[in-house]
Design a protein around this motif. Structure first.
Motif, PDB file in Angstrom:
ATOM      1  N   ALA A 161       0.845  -1.200   0.000  1.00 31.07           N
ATOM      2  CA  ALA A 161       0.000   0.000   0.000  1.00 31.07           C
ATOM      3  C   ALA A 161       0.879   1.248   0.000  1.00 31.07           C
ATOM      4  CB  ALA A 161      -0.930   0.001   1.213  1.00 31.07           C
ATOM      5  N   VAL A 162       1.939   1.219   0.773  1.00 29.25           N
ATOM      6  CA  VAL A 162       2.870   2.360   0.813  1.00 29.25           C
ATOM      7  C   VAL A 162       3.482   2.572  -0.571  1.00 29.25           C
ATOM      8  CG1 VAL A 162       5.084   3.176   1.728  1.00 29.25           C
ATOM      9  CG2 VAL A 162       3.382   2.170   3.273  1.00 29.25           C
ATOM     10  N   ALA A 163       3.962   1.485  -1.178  1.00 26.45           N
ATOM     11  CA  ALA A 163       4.624   1.582  -2.491  1.00 26.45           C
ATOM     12  C   ALA A 163       3.667   2.112  -3.557  1.00 26.45           C
ATOM     13  CB  ALA A 163       5.163   0.217  -2.899  1.00 26.45           C
ATOM     14  N   SER A 165       1.382   4.293  -3.205  1.00 27.60           N
ATOM     15  CA  SER A 165       0.727   5.558  -2.861  1.00 27.60           C
ATOM     16  C   SER A 165       1.353   6.798  -3.478  1.00 27.60           C
ATOM     17  CB  SER A 165       0.627   5.694  -1.338  1.00 27.60           C
ATOM     18  OG  SER A 165       1.916   5.738  -0.773  1.00 27.60           O
ATOM     19  N   GLY A 166       2.400   6.657  -4.293  1.00 27.74           N
ATOM     20  CA  GLY A 166       2.902   7.832  -5.005  1.00 27.74           C
ATOM     21  C   GLY A 166       4.302   8.256  -4.619  1.00 27.74           C
ATOM     22  N   ASP A 167       4.540   9.579  -4.620  1.00 27.16           N
ATOM     23  CA  ASP A 167       5.893  10.066  -4.358  1.00 27.16           C
ATOM     24  C   ASP A 167       6.291   9.891  -2.890  1.00 27.16           C
ATOM     25  OD1 ASP A 167       4.634  12.048  -2.918  1.00 27.16           O
ATOM     26  OD2 ASP A 167       4.840  13.561  -4.468  1.00 27.16           O
ATOM     27  N   ARG A 170       4.005  11.346  -0.149  1.00 24.10           N
ATOM     28  CA  ARG A 170       2.769  10.567  -0.013  1.00 24.10           C
ATOM     29  C   ARG A 170       3.042   9.239   0.670  1.00 24.10           C
ATOM     30  NH1 ARG A 170      -2.476  11.485  -0.324  1.00 24.10           N
ATOM     31  NH2 ARG A 170      -2.795   9.391  -1.121  1.00 24.10           N
ATOM     32  N   GLN A 171       4.147   8.609   0.315  1.00 22.68           N
ATOM     33  CA  GLN A 171       4.480   7.315   0.908  1.00 22.68           C
ATOM     34  C   GLN A 171       4.649   7.448   2.417  1.00 22.68           C
ATOM     35  OE1 GLN A 171       7.496   4.934  -0.878  1.00 22.68           O
ATOM     36  NE2 GLN A 171       6.630   5.037  -2.927  1.00 22.68           N
ATOM     37  N   THR A 174       1.342   7.695   3.977  1.00 28.45           N
ATOM     38  CA  THR A 174       0.658   6.392   4.006  1.00 28.45           C
ATOM     39  C   THR A 174       1.191   5.520   5.146  1.00 28.45           C
ATOM     40  OG1 THR A 174       0.379   6.531   1.614  1.00 28.45           O
ATOM     41  CG2 THR A 174      -0.020   4.388   2.614  1.00 28.45           C
TER      42      THR A 174
END
Lengths: 217, 217
Positions: A161-163, A165-167, A170-171, A174
Motif C-alpha cells: 500500500a505504501v509503495a 501511494s505515489g511520491d 505521499r508514501q 501512508t
C-alpha cells in the motif's frame, strides 16, 4: 480561503484550527492584510490528516506533532517514519520479562524478521505474553508462530500500500496513516471474522446439515 | 488465605481487592469468624484475570463486570461470549457512511463471513474506511481483500486456541482473553514485521548485494 471556510471544509472548529496552529501541527496561513489570513488546499489536507490521527487514531497533541514533523522533513527516510508513527500510537507497556522477550525473539528468528533492538513492537508483544502466562492462558502463546505467519502477510500488504501511494511525501503519509489507523481497521475485521468462524464451528442452531467441522475439546 | 496474602500473591492492593469485590467483579471471600475472611485459589485466578483485563486490556470497571458476568454464567454460549468481549474493548466509533459499510459488506461476502448485523467490527472497520477516504488514502482501502485474507487466518488461529484450552468454562475465558489482549499482541507483532519488511525493501545501507526486490514507485 478564510479560516471560517477552512473550518467549514474540514469540520474542525476555528478555535481548534487556531490551537493546532499554535501547537505547531498546522502551518500558519498567509497574512494577506490587516487581520486577514489566507489558507490553501494544503491546509485542508493537513487538517484532515491531523484530525484522523488525533480523533480516530487517539494520538496526543505531542505525538501528532512528532509524526507531522517527520512528514514535513523530507530527509527522514521511510523506515524511520515507521518508527516515529509506531512510537506515537498510545500504548501502556509494562517492563516485560526476559522469558517473554525470548519468546518474541524466537518468533522473529523463525520468520527472519530483523529489526533494531528498540522496535516498540517487541516489548508490546512480550508484555502481552507475560499477561497470558500470569493468567495461565498459554494456549494463546502456543499459537504465536501461526499469528506471526498471518502478520507477515499483513506487513507485506502494508508495504505494498505504501509503495502504491505515489511520491516520497505521499508514501511517508501512508506509512503514518496505515500504522495509526491500520490497527483499528484490522481489529474491526478480526471481530467480524471471529464471529463468522465461531458460528461456523459452534453454532448449529440453523445448520441445515451435520457436516460442519466441530472443534470442541 | 487472608486478604493480605491474596494481595501479595496477585500484586493487587488490599484496597483494590475490596473495591473489585464491592463492584461485583470478584466474589466475596468466606467469612470465617469475626472480622476475618478466607480467600481461595479461585480468587487468585480471578483477580489475575481482572487485572489483565483492566490494566493491560484497558477495560473499564463496567465493561469488565459485563465480561465477568458472561464468564460466570455457564448458560451463555461461546458465540455470545465473543460478542460480550468484543463489545467490552473500548473503541470510539463515529457513525460510518453507507458507502463504507458497503465496502465492509463486500469484503465479508467475498470471504463468506456471516455475522449478526450488530457485529461491532462492522462499524469499527467502516469508520476507518471513512477516515481513509476523507484524507485521500484509498490505497489502503484497495488492500482490504488482502487484509481480510490475513485476518481469516488469524480468526482461525483464535478459534483453534479456544478449542485447545479445555472445558467450556476455560474456553469462554480464552475467548475473553484472546479478544481483549489479542489485539495488542497482534499490534506488537505487526510493528516488528513492518520494520523487518521495510528494511528488506527500502534500506540498502547494509545490504551486501543488489538483489533485494525494490518496491518504490
Amino acid at each position: 480561503m478564510r479560516i471560517s471556510q477552512l473550518s467549514e471544509r474540514t469540520g474542525v472548529s476555528v478555535a481548534t484550527i487556531k490551537y493546532y496552529t499554535r501547537e505547531g501541527l498546522l502551518p500558519a496561513g498567509e497574512h494577506v492584510g490587516y487581520n486577514s489570513t489566507d489558507y490553501g488546499e494544503d491546509h485542508v489536507e493537513r487538517l484532515r490528516l491531523i484530525r484522523a490521527l488525533i480523533e480516530s487514531g487517539g494520538l496526543s497533541i505531542a505525538a501528532a506533532r512528532r509524526v507531522i514533523a517527520a512528514l514535513n522533513d523530507s530527509d527522514v527516510p521511510l523506515p524511520e517514519v515507521f518508527g516515529v508513527a509506531q512510537g506515537a500510537v498510545p500504548r501502556e507497556v509494562s517492563v516485560p520479562s526476559e522469558t517473554a522477550l525470548d519468546a518474541v525473539r524466537e518468533v522473529m528468528d523463525e520468520r527472519g524478521w530483523v529489526t533494531v533492538p528498540e522496535n516498540p513492537g517487541i516489548p508490546l508483544a512480550a508484555s502481552v505474553i507475560d499477561d497470558l502466562t500470569r493468567i495461565g492462558h498459554t494456549e494463546l502463546i502456543d499459537q504465536l508462530p501461526r499469528y506471526a505467519e498471518a502478520i507477515d502477510l499483513i506487513a507485506a500488504v502494508d508495504l505494498d500500500a505504501v509503495a502504491a501511494s505515489g511520491d516520497d511525501e505521499r508514501q511517508a503519509e501512508t506509512v503514518v496513516v496505515g500504522t495509526v489507523l491500520g490497527d483499528t481497521l484490522l481489529a474491526g475485521l478480526r471481530r467480524i471474522a471471529q464471529e463468522a468462524h465461531t458460528r461456523h464451528r459452534y453454532d448449529n442452531d440453523d445448520a441445515d446439515d451435520g457436516t460442519e467441522d466441530e472443534a470442541t475439546s
